[in-house]
Design a protein around this motif. Structure first.
Motif, PDB file in Angstrom:
ATOM      1  N   LYS A  21       0.850  -1.185   0.000  1.00 43.58           N
ATOM      2  CA  LYS A  21       0.000   0.000   0.000  1.00 43.58           C
ATOM      3  C   LYS A  21       0.885   1.233   0.000  1.00 43.58           C
ATOM      4  N   LYS A  22       0.501   2.202  -0.807  1.00 34.72           N
ATOM      5  CA  LYS A  22       1.235   3.464  -0.843  1.00 34.72           C
ATOM      6  C   LYS A  22       0.602   4.431   0.145  1.00 34.72           C
ATOM      7  N   PRO A  23       1.428   5.195   0.843  1.00 35.98           N
ATOM      8  CA  PRO A  23       0.860   6.198   1.750  1.00 35.98           C
ATOM      9  C   PRO A  23       0.160   7.296   0.966  1.00 35.98           C
ATOM     10  N   LYS A  24      -0.849   7.907   1.581  1.00 33.12           N
ATOM     11  CA  LYS A  24      -1.555   9.001   0.910  1.00 33.12           C
ATOM     12  C   LYS A  24      -0.633  10.193   0.705  1.00 33.12           C
ATOM     13  N   LEU A  25       0.262  10.431   1.659  1.00 31.97           N
ATOM     14  CA  LEU A  25       1.232  11.519   1.562  1.00 31.97           C
ATOM     15  C   LEU A  25       2.618  10.979   1.864  1.00 31.97           C
ATOM     16  N   ASP A  26       3.616  11.416   1.105  1.00 30.10           N
ATOM     17  CA  ASP A  26       4.981  11.068   1.478  1.00 30.10           C
ATOM     18  C   ASP A  26       5.431  12.054   2.551  1.00 30.10           C
ATOM     19  N   TRP A  27       6.663  11.917   3.034  1.00 33.28           N
ATOM     20  CA  TRP A  27       7.122  12.757   4.137  1.00 33.28           C
ATOM     21  C   TRP A  27       7.064  14.241   3.779  1.00 33.28           C
ATOM     22  N   HIS A  28       7.492  14.586   2.562  1.00 29.21           N
ATOM     23  CA  HIS A  28       7.470  15.989   2.150  1.00 29.21           C
ATOM     24  C   HIS A  28       6.035  16.509   2.055  1.00 29.21           C
ATOM     25  N   GLY A  29       5.119  15.657   1.660  1.00 27.70           N
ATOM     26  CA  GLY A  29       3.714  16.031   1.609  1.00 27.70           C
ATOM     27  C   GLY A  29       3.139  16.274   2.998  1.00 27.70           C
ATOM     28  N   ALA A  76      -1.163  12.510  12.339  1.00 23.52           N
ATOM     29  CA  ALA A  76      -2.359  12.057  11.623  1.00 23.52           C
ATOM     30  C   ALA A  76      -3.610  12.773  12.123  1.00 23.52           C
ATOM     31  N   SER A  77      -3.707  12.931  13.425  1.00 19.15           N
ATOM     32  CA  SER A  77      -4.871  13.609  13.995  1.00 19.15           C
ATOM     33  C   SER A  77      -4.944  15.057  13.528  1.00 19.15           C
ATOM     34  N   PHE A  78      -3.821  15.737  13.523  1.00 19.60           N
ATOM     35  CA  PHE A  78      -3.802  17.136  13.091  1.00 19.60           C
ATOM     36  C   PHE A  78      -4.198  17.269  11.623  1.00 19.60           C
ATOM     37  N   LEU A  79      -3.773  16.316  10.805  1.00 14.24           N
ATOM     38  CA  LEU A  79      -4.092  16.351   9.377  1.00 14.24           C
ATOM     39  C   LEU A  79      -5.485  15.777   9.073  1.00 14.24           C
ATOM     40  N   GLY A  80      -6.142  15.217  10.090  1.00 18.24           N
ATOM     41  CA  GLY A  80      -7.469  14.645   9.888  1.00 18.24           C
ATOM     42  C   GLY A  80      -7.438  13.353   9.103  1.00 18.24           C
ATOM     43  N   MET A  81      -6.377  12.589   9.294  1.00 14.87           N
ATOM     44  CA  MET A  81      -6.223  11.321   8.590  1.00 14.87           C
ATOM     45  C   MET A  81      -5.988  10.213   9.607  1.00 14.87           C
ATOM     46  N   GLU A  99      -2.873   4.758   9.573  1.00 13.18           N
ATOM     47  CA  GLU A  99      -2.713   3.702   8.566  1.00 13.18           C
ATOM     48  C   GLU A  99      -2.607   4.276   7.153  1.00 13.18           C
ATOM     49  N   GLU A 100      -3.204   5.445   6.940  1.00  7.20           N
ATOM     50  CA  GLU A 100      -3.139   6.080   5.624  1.00  7.20           C
ATOM     51  C   GLU A 100      -1.779   6.744   5.383  1.00  7.20           C
ATOM     52  N   LEU A 101      -1.169   7.234   6.444  1.00  4.08           N
ATOM     53  CA  LEU A 101       0.127   7.900   6.297  1.00  4.08           C
ATOM     54  C   LEU A 101       1.288   6.917   6.335  1.00  4.08           C
ATOM     55  N   TRP A 102       1.182   5.891   7.169  1.00  2.00           N
ATOM     56  CA  TRP A 102       2.249   4.900   7.305  1.00  2.00           C
ATOM     57  C   TRP A 102       1.674   3.494   7.172  1.00  2.00           C
ATOM     58  N   PRO A 103       1.253   3.100   5.972  1.00  2.00           N
ATOM     59  CA  PRO A 103       0.634   1.781   5.816  1.00  2.00           C
ATOM     60  C   PRO A 103       1.599   0.622   6.065  1.00  2.00           C
ATOM     61  N   ASP A 104       2.899   0.868   5.912  1.00  2.00           N
ATOM     62  CA  ASP A 104       3.865  -0.195   6.152  1.00  2.00           C
ATOM     63  C   ASP A 104       4.097  -0.441   7.642  1.00  2.00           C
ATOM     64  N   ARG A 105       3.707   0.507   8.500  1.00  2.00           N
ATOM     65  CA  ARG A 105       3.895   0.359   9.945  1.00  2.00           C
ATOM     66  C   ARG A 105       2.642  -0.114  10.664  1.00  2.00           C
ATOM     67  N   TYR A 106       1.505  -0.009  10.022  1.00  2.00           N
ATOM     68  CA  TYR A 106       0.241  -0.376  10.665  1.00  2.00           C
ATOM     69  C   TYR A 106      -0.476  -1.403   9.826  1.00  2.00           C
ATOM     70  N   PRO A 107      -1.212  -2.323  10.358  1.00  2.00           N
ATOM     71  CA  PRO A 107      -1.436  -2.525  11.777  1.00  2.00           C
ATOM     72  C   PRO A 107      -0.175  -3.036  12.446  1.00  2.00           C
ATOM     73  N   VAL A 108      -0.074  -2.820  13.745  1.00  2.00           N
ATOM     74  CA  VAL A 108       1.092  -3.268  14.493  1.00  2.00           C
ATOM     75  C   VAL A 108       1.098  -4.784  14.465  1.00  2.00           C
ATOM     76  N   LYS A 109       2.201  -5.341  14.034  1.00  2.00           N
ATOM     77  CA  LYS A 109       2.289  -6.797  13.913  1.00  2.00           C
ATOM     78  C   LYS A 109       2.545  -7.424  15.276  1.00  2.00           C
ATOM     79  N   LYS A 110       1.897  -8.534  15.514  1.00  2.00           N
ATOM     80  CA  LYS A 110       2.109  -9.272  16.750  1.00  2.00           C
ATOM     81  C   LYS A 110       3.290 -10.207  16.573  1.00  2.00           C
ATOM     82  N   SER A 111       3.898 -10.548  17.661  1.00  2.00           N
ATOM     83  CA  SER A 111       5.003 -11.495  17.629  1.00  2.00           C
ATOM     84  C   SER A 111       4.488 -12.862  17.199  1.00  2.00           C
ATOM     85  N   ARG A 112       5.192 -13.504  16.324  1.00  2.46           N
ATOM     86  CA  ARG A 112       4.762 -14.825  15.872  1.00  2.46           C
ATOM     87  C   ARG A 112       5.118 -15.895  16.896  1.00  2.46           C
ATOM     88  N   ILE A 113       6.136 -15.652  17.669  1.00  2.00           N
ATOM     89  CA  ILE A 113       6.600 -16.663  18.613  1.00  2.00           C
ATOM     90  C   ILE A 113       5.622 -16.832  19.776  1.00  2.00           C
TER      91      ILE A 113
END
Length: 102
Positions: free
Chosen positions: A6-14, A56-61, A64-78
């Motif tokens: 998934k691509k973020p809605k905004l990159d860092w510069h955005g 995200a709150s300040f931008l009203g987003m 998960e939309e800004l950092w889709p690679d970090r969310y959802p938080v992954k649980k430990s598999r072990i």
């Protein structure tokens, strides 16, 4: 089978541009949310959940939309609880193997 990224809605510069258009800086946003001054800047390179949520709150987003690679938080598999049942059966089978070998 390829994984879709998934691509973020905004990159860092955005993100920074959107904050500046609304008259906000990363440092000021961190201070308003009782975070260390550099917290929102660190969110660019490392996961910093509180800072990401503040941005995200300040931008009203959603975060998960800004950092889709970090969310959802992954649980430990072990330590995942869904494997507890299989561990129990392995332990009981081990006792049966010992009795059978004796």
């Amino acid at each position: 089978m390829s994984a879709t990224v998934k691509k973020p809605k905004l990159d860092w510069h955005g993100i920074v541009s959107a904050l500046h258009r609304r008259g906000m800086t990363l440092t000021k946003l961190a201070e308003l949310n009782n975070l260390p001054k550099s917290a929102c800047r660190k969110a660019k390179t490392i996961p910093y959940r509180k800072a990401e949520a503040a941005i995200a709150s300040f931008l009203g987003m959603k975060v998960e939309e800004l950092w889709p690679d970090r969310y959802p938080v992954k649980k430990s598999r072990i330590l995942d609880s869904k494997y507890e049942g299989s561990l129990e059966s392995q332990k009981s089978a081990l006792a049966a193997d010992i009795r059978a070998a004796a």
